[in-house]
Design a protein around this motif. Structure first.
Motif, PDB file in Angstrom:
ATOM      1  N   ARG A  17      36.660  35.416  44.795  1.00  0.00           N
ATOM      2  CA  ARG A  17      35.832  36.851  44.655  1.00  0.00           C
ATOM      3  C   ARG A  17      36.846  37.845  44.784  1.00  0.00           C
ATOM      4  NH1 ARG A  17      31.919  37.834  41.526  1.00  0.00           N
ATOM      5  NH2 ARG A  17      30.098  36.565  42.220  1.00  0.00           N
ATOM      6  N   GLN A  18      37.980  37.846  45.832  1.00  0.00           N
ATOM      7  CA  GLN A  18      38.830  38.622  46.369  1.00  0.00           C
ATOM      8  C   GLN A  18      39.825  38.776  45.187  1.00  0.00           C
ATOM      9  OE1 GLN A  18      38.271  40.911  48.435  1.00  0.00           O
ATOM     10  NE2 GLN A  18      40.187  41.394  49.602  1.00  0.00           N
ATOM     11  N   GLU A  19      40.324  37.721  44.694  1.00  0.00           N
ATOM     12  CA  GLU A  19      41.255  37.553  43.411  1.00  0.00           C
ATOM     13  C   GLU A  19      40.525  38.439  42.219  1.00  0.00           C
ATOM     14  OE1 GLU A  19      43.756  33.263  44.749  1.00  0.00           O
ATOM     15  OE2 GLU A  19      41.804  33.287  43.360  1.00  0.00           O
ATOM     16  N   GLU A  20      39.348  38.029  41.841  1.00  0.00           N
ATOM     17  CA  GLU A  20      38.662  38.679  40.767  1.00  0.00           C
ATOM     18  C   GLU A  20      38.775  40.245  41.278  1.00  0.00           C
ATOM     19  OE1 GLU A  20      34.640  37.127  40.451  1.00  0.00           O
ATOM     20  OE2 GLU A  20      35.516  35.199  39.557  1.00  0.00           O
ATOM     21  N   LYS A  21      38.518  40.821  42.339  1.00  0.00           N
ATOM     22  CA  LYS A  21      38.447  42.204  42.727  1.00  0.00           C
ATOM     23  C   LYS A  21      39.938  42.657  42.199  1.00  0.00           C
ATOM     24  CE  LYS A  21      34.910  42.119  46.068  1.00  0.00           C
ATOM     25  NZ  LYS A  21      34.709  42.070  47.555  1.00  0.00           N
ATOM     26  N   VAL A  22      40.970  42.018  43.062  1.00  0.00           N
ATOM     27  CA  VAL A  22      42.480  42.349  42.480  1.00  0.00           C
ATOM     28  C   VAL A  22      42.714  42.327  41.259  1.00  0.00           C
ATOM     29  CG1 VAL A  22      44.695  41.823  43.071  1.00  0.00           C
ATOM     30  CG2 VAL A  22      43.008  41.712  44.691  1.00  0.00           C
ATOM     31  N   LEU A  23      42.264  41.344  40.377  1.00  0.00           N
ATOM     32  CA  LEU A  23      42.569  41.314  39.037  1.00  0.00           C
ATOM     33  C   LEU A  23      41.986  42.438  38.220  1.00  0.00           C
ATOM     34  CD1 LEU A  23      43.912  39.910  36.468  1.00  0.00           C
ATOM     35  CD2 LEU A  23      41.914  38.281  36.489  1.00  0.00           C
ATOM     36  N   SER A  24      40.734  42.721  38.480  1.00  0.00           N
ATOM     37  CA  SER A  24      39.905  43.992  37.941  1.00  0.00           C
ATOM     38  C   SER A  24      40.703  45.124  37.956  1.00  0.00           C
ATOM     39  CB  SER A  24      38.475  43.868  38.285  1.00  0.00           C
ATOM     40  OG  SER A  24      37.655  42.848  37.932  1.00  0.00           O
ATOM     41  N   LEU A  25      40.976  45.331  39.279  1.00  0.00           N
ATOM     42  CA  LEU A  25      41.638  46.768  39.620  1.00  0.00           C
ATOM     43  C   LEU A  25      43.199  46.692  38.802  1.00  0.00           C
ATOM     44  CD1 LEU A  25      40.775  47.061  43.370  1.00  0.00           C
ATOM     45  CD2 LEU A  25      40.194  48.485  41.595  1.00  0.00           C
ATOM     46  N   TRP A  26      43.713  45.648  38.918  1.00  0.00           N
ATOM     47  CA  TRP A  26      45.131  45.242  38.479  1.00  0.00           C
ATOM     48  C   TRP A  26      45.128  45.664  36.759  1.00  0.00           C
ATOM     49  CZ3 TRP A  26      47.719  39.871  37.991  1.00  0.00           C
ATOM     50  CH2 TRP A  26      49.136  40.070  37.645  1.00  0.00           C
ATOM     51  N   MET A  27      44.170  45.129  36.226  1.00  0.00           N
ATOM     52  CA  MET A  27      43.838  45.444  34.736  1.00  0.00           C
ATOM     53  C   MET A  27      43.413  46.756  34.367  1.00  0.00           C
ATOM     54  SD  MET A  27      42.009  41.938  33.470  1.00  0.00           S
ATOM     55  CE  MET A  27      42.093  42.559  31.836  1.00  0.00           C
TER      56      MET A  27
ATOM     57  N   SER B  89      47.252  51.292  46.067  1.00  0.00           N
ATOM     58  CA  SER B  89      45.898  51.945  45.690  1.00  0.00           C
ATOM     59  C   SER B  89      45.058  50.553  45.945  1.00  0.00           C
ATOM     60  CB  SER B  89      45.833  52.375  44.577  1.00  0.00           C
ATOM     61  OG  SER B  89      46.461  53.560  44.369  1.00  0.00           O
ATOM     62  N   ILE B  90      45.251  49.447  45.389  1.00  0.00           N
ATOM     63  CA  ILE B  90      44.397  48.182  45.620  1.00  0.00           C
ATOM     64  C   ILE B  90      44.353  47.932  46.948  1.00  0.00           C
ATOM     65  CG2 ILE B  90      44.285  45.668  44.861  1.00  0.00           C
ATOM     66  CD1 ILE B  90      45.824  46.352  42.441  1.00  0.00           C
ATOM     67  N   ALA B  91      45.390  47.864  47.418  1.00  0.00           N
ATOM     68  CA  ALA B  91      45.280  47.474  49.129  1.00  0.00           C
ATOM     69  C   ALA B  91      44.382  48.628  49.988  1.00  0.00           C
ATOM     70  CB  ALA B  91      46.863  47.439  49.647  1.00  0.00           C
ATOM     71  N   HIS B  92      44.617  49.687  49.418  1.00  0.00           N
ATOM     72  CA  HIS B  92      43.637  50.825  50.131  1.00  0.00           C
ATOM     73  C   HIS B  92      42.067  50.622  49.989  1.00  0.00           C
ATOM     74  CE1 HIS B  92      42.542  54.626  52.017  1.00  0.00           C
ATOM     75  NE2 HIS B  92      41.830  54.954  50.911  1.00  0.00           N
ATOM     76  N   ARG B  93      41.711  50.499  48.608  1.00  0.00           N
ATOM     77  CA  ARG B  93      40.492  50.123  48.254  1.00  0.00           C
ATOM     78  C   ARG B  93      39.797  49.001  48.756  1.00  0.00           C
ATOM     79  NH1 ARG B  93      39.938  51.762  41.825  1.00  0.00           N
ATOM     80  NH2 ARG B  93      37.833  51.077  42.281  1.00  0.00           N
ATOM     81  N   LEU B  94      40.607  47.873  49.023  1.00  0.00           N
ATOM     82  CA  LEU B  94      40.078  46.636  49.194  1.00  0.00           C
ATOM     83  C   LEU B  94      40.311  46.251  50.937  1.00  0.00           C
ATOM     84  CD1 LEU B  94      41.114  44.112  46.395  1.00  0.00           C
ATOM     85  CD2 LEU B  94      38.921  45.502  46.820  1.00  0.00           C
ATOM     86  N   GLY B  95      40.986  47.436  51.406  1.00  0.00           N
ATOM     87  CA  GLY B  95      41.144  47.336  52.938  1.00  0.00           C
ATOM     88  C   GLY B  95      41.998  46.311  53.461  1.00  0.00           C
ATOM     89  N   ILE B  96      42.785  45.873  52.576  1.00  0.00           N
ATOM     90  CA  ILE B  96      44.143  44.745  52.985  1.00  0.00           C
ATOM     91  C   ILE B  96      45.164  45.489  52.913  1.00  0.00           C
ATOM     92  CG2 ILE B  96      42.343  42.858  52.061  1.00  0.00           C
ATOM     93  CD1 ILE B  96      44.066  43.069  49.276  1.00  0.00           C
ATOM     94  N   ASN B  97      46.237  44.535  53.513  1.00  0.00           N
ATOM     95  CA  ASN B  97      47.652  44.809  53.240  1.00  0.00           C
ATOM     96  C   ASN B  97      48.306  44.671  51.773  1.00  0.00           C
ATOM     97  OD1 ASN B  97      50.584  44.401  53.542  1.00  0.00           O
ATOM     98  ND2 ASN B  97      50.047  44.582  55.783  1.00  0.00           N
ATOM     99  N   GLY B  98      49.358  45.820  51.720  1.00  0.00           N
ATOM    100  CA  GLY B  98      50.095  45.487  50.408  1.00  0.00           C
ATOM    101  C   GLY B  98      50.844  44.413  50.179  1.00  0.00           C
ATOM    102  N   LYS B  99      51.132  43.745  51.035  1.00  0.00           N
ATOM    103  CA  LYS B  99      52.010  42.442  50.673  1.00  0.00           C
ATOM    104  C   LYS B  99      50.821  41.197  50.464  1.00  0.00           C
ATOM    105  CE  LYS B  99      55.756  43.028  53.599  1.00  0.00           C
ATOM    106  NZ  LYS B  99      56.455  42.366  54.998  1.00  0.00           N
ATOM    107  N   THR B 100      49.665  41.634  51.086  1.00  0.00           N
ATOM    108  CA  THR B 100      48.523  40.632  50.616  1.00  0.00           C
ATOM    109  C   THR B 100      48.250  40.885  49.015  1.00  0.00           C
ATOM    110  OG1 THR B 100      47.699  40.822  52.918  1.00  0.00           O
ATOM    111  CG2 THR B 100      46.160  39.988  51.019  1.00  0.00           C
ATOM    112  N   VAL B 101      48.174  41.979  48.559  1.00  0.00           N
ATOM    113  CA  VAL B 101      47.848  42.501  47.238  1.00  0.00           C
ATOM    114  C   VAL B 101      48.868  41.339  46.504  1.00  0.00           C
ATOM    115  CG1 VAL B 101      47.950  43.950  45.447  1.00  0.00           C
ATOM    116  CG2 VAL B 101      46.795  44.300  47.487  1.00  0.00           C
TER     117      VAL B 101
END
Length: 200
Positions: A143-153, A160-172
């Motif tokens: 699910r988290q990968e799907e969210k990242v992919l949607s924002l990436w696309m 911004s992805i890290a901020h929106r999902l509340g995760i670290n930039g390296k995690t993105v």
């Protein structure tokens, strides 16, 4: 469980068909419907998920293709395990001729009635081979990968992805690497081979 993959550039067609296919009583078995507007993701989904039925309007993607032969991997993936129904929203003689090389259960004008589409679906599903039901099914992406992919696309940057999902930039970065590996992407620009609606 019946698995149906919708491939269409038009958001309204995808969401409308998804709602219609999920309505109670249309099928005698539970249905899972996935709609995609990206040919590369659709090919990977068809290969990994192995849907029973693929309903695709390829005409909306003709502007993205340099040559119709780019459809071969998608059409091969769809026809190996699935019945394929092509919706025709336009006329492209080269595409129509090329698609005839692949096993297509039905071709139907996109303007046809839902009743006609239902008959085509019934015919295609009755003709499909019966496969053993897998004991457990794992999704292609988390699910988290799907969210990242949607924002990436959407063109969202890593910060911004890290901020929106509340995760670290390296995690993105790690999520993006995992997505590329799971989907067989050759480089970091692959998700943009087919842009989302409203872009461009």
């Amino acid at each position: 469980m019946l698995k149906i993959l919708l491939i269409d550039r038009c958001y309204f067609t995808r969401s409308g068909l998804e709602i219609w296919l999920n309505q109670a009583g249309l099928f005698s078995t539970p249905v899972v419907v996935t709609g995609l507007n990206n040919l590369m993701l659709a090919k990977e989904h068809a290969m990994q998920w192995q849907p029973d039925l693929v309903i695709a309007d390829l005409y909306g993607f003709s502007g993205d293709l340099h040559h119709v032969q780019q459809l071969s991997s998608l059409l091969t993936a769809c026809s190996e395990h699935s019945k394929l129904i092509l919706l025709q929203s336009g006329h492209n003689a080269e595409m129509e001729s090329y698609c005839q090389q692949f096993p297509v259960a039905a071709r139907l004008a996109k303007s046809s009635s839902l009743e006609q589409l239902a008959r085509m679906i019934d015919t295609a599903l009755l003709a499909r081979p019966v496969y053993a039901e897998p004991q457990n099914a794992a999704p292609l992406l988390t699910r988290q990968e799907e969210k990242v992919l949607s924002l990436w696309m959407e063109g969202t940057n890593n910060h911004s992805i890290a901020h929106r999902l509340g995760i670290n930039g390296k995690t993105v970065y790690t999520y993006k690497r995992n997505i590329r590996m799971k989907l067989g992407m050759c480089n970091r620009f692959t998700p943009f081979l087919s842009l989302p609606e409203g872009v461009g």
